[in-house]
Design a protein around this motif. Sequence first.
Motif, mmCIF file in Angstrom:
data_model
loop_
_atom_site.group_PDB
_atom_site.id
_atom_site.type_symbol
_atom_site.label_atom_id
_atom_site.label_comp_id
_atom_site.label_asym_id
_atom_site.label_seq_id
_atom_site.Cartn_x
_atom_site.Cartn_y
_atom_site.Cartn_z
ATOM 1 N N GLU A 141 0.825 -1.198 0.000
ATOM 2 C CA GLU A 141 0.000 0.000 0.000
ATOM 3 C C GLU A 141 0.862 1.252 0.000
ATOM 4 O OE1 GLU A 141 -3.830 1.929 2.319
ATOM 5 O OE2 GLU A 141 -3.053 -0.029 2.880
ATOM 6 N N ARG A 142 0.509 2.167 -0.856
ATOM 7 C CA ARG A 142 1.205 3.444 -0.968
ATOM 8 C C ARG A 142 0.412 4.483 -0.194
ATOM 9 N NH1 ARG A 142 2.265 6.190 -6.913
ATOM 10 N NH2 ARG A 142 3.444 8.022 -6.230
ATOM 11 N N SER A 143 1.088 5.242 0.657
ATOM 12 C CA SER A 143 0.363 6.173 1.521
ATOM 13 C C SER A 143 0.332 7.600 1.004
ATOM 14 C CB SER A 143 0.973 6.173 2.927
ATOM 15 O OG SER A 143 2.337 6.558 2.876
ATOM 16 N N GLY A 144 1.344 8.004 0.248
ATOM 17 C CA GLY A 144 1.411 9.387 -0.217
ATOM 18 C C GLY A 144 1.840 9.495 -1.662
ATOM 19 N N ILE A 145 1.669 10.685 -2.221
ATOM 20 C CA ILE A 145 2.035 10.905 -3.612
ATOM 21 C C ILE A 145 2.459 12.358 -3.794
ATOM 22 C CG2 ILE A 145 -0.365 11.444 -4.253
ATOM 23 C CD1 ILE A 145 0.218 10.121 -6.958
ATOM 24 N N LEU A 146 3.523 12.580 -4.576
ATOM 25 C CA LEU A 146 3.979 13.932 -4.866
ATOM 26 C C LEU A 146 3.140 14.515 -5.995
ATOM 27 C CD1 LEU A 146 7.887 13.801 -4.774
ATOM 28 C CD2 LEU A 146 6.372 15.009 -3.201
ATOM 29 N N VAL A 147 2.639 15.739 -5.796
ATOM 30 C CA VAL A 147 1.852 16.410 -6.820
ATOM 31 C C VAL A 147 2.427 17.809 -7.026
ATOM 32 C CG1 VAL A 147 -0.258 15.134 -6.319
ATOM 33 C CG2 VAL A 147 0.205 17.272 -5.111
ATOM 34 N N VAL A 154 4.217 19.143 -3.571
ATOM 35 C CA VAL A 154 3.784 18.845 -2.211
ATOM 36 C C VAL A 154 3.333 17.388 -2.182
ATOM 37 C CG1 VAL A 154 3.063 21.212 -1.685
ATOM 38 C CG2 VAL A 154 1.405 19.591 -2.645
ATOM 39 N N GLN A 155 3.284 16.822 -1.002
ATOM 40 C CA GLN A 155 2.791 15.457 -0.873
ATOM 41 C C GLN A 155 1.380 15.469 -0.297
ATOM 42 O OE1 GLN A 155 4.247 12.641 2.165
ATOM 43 N NE2 GLN A 155 4.728 11.244 0.483
#
Length: 251
Positions: A141-147, A154-155
């Motif tokens: 499971e991936r919890s965060g993503i850079l946008v 920001v994450q």
Amino acid sequence: MKIVIVEDEPRAARQLENLLHKSTFDFEILTVIDSVEDSVSWFQKNISPDLVFMDIQLADGLSFEIFQKTEVSAPIIFTTAFDQYAIQAFKVNSIDYLLKPIKQIDLDAALHKFSRSQSPSNPIEANILKELLSSMQTPQERSGILVKEGSGFVQIRISELLYMYSQDSITFGITHNKRYIIDETMDQLFDSLDHTKFYKINRGQIISKIAIQKIEPYFNHRVKLTISNPRDQEFIVSRQKTSDFKDWMNK
């Protein structure tokens, strides 16, 4: 050399064809297929080609499912946009694998490797395939993503995303109150998500289960979704995925 391309992204299929034409190999492309269902049907009805280029993530599931339903005796060169599949694909007795976007030098190397191979491809090993499918259905499971935000990044939390879509080759992520640009392709993004929570309903849209408000029948055996914060988007589950989508919703 007779070639079959199994690829659900038209642009990626065209790119591969263009690269093949730039290579030094004589070939004929017999067909381009975009789904597991149509691939199974084609391989059951036609003589085996000399070589198959096969994307791992297709419109209606993982291409490895094809080998559970029919025999594919031709050598396989797998293609993928997300390198977590690379080593796994290689273990399924493929000639090679290519990471997208495919480069001419890598394609030429894979073709030369194929031409030097004197022995026919080995049959797909059932035990390896079973482990492979299991590992892909339960990704970490991936919890965060850079946008992108302004001139920087920001994450945000994955749990904030209602859906993602592609437009003009740009991937967007939508939360309850904002739209973000995500610096990943749709394939890369979907491959990194928890597939129990997110579903790729068609080539250009990924939705979160918690964002679905309503499901309605739609023409041509498809279904239409009402999603939180739609932002002028229409959400239609492709015909090939309708049955699988209903199963996913029931889990």
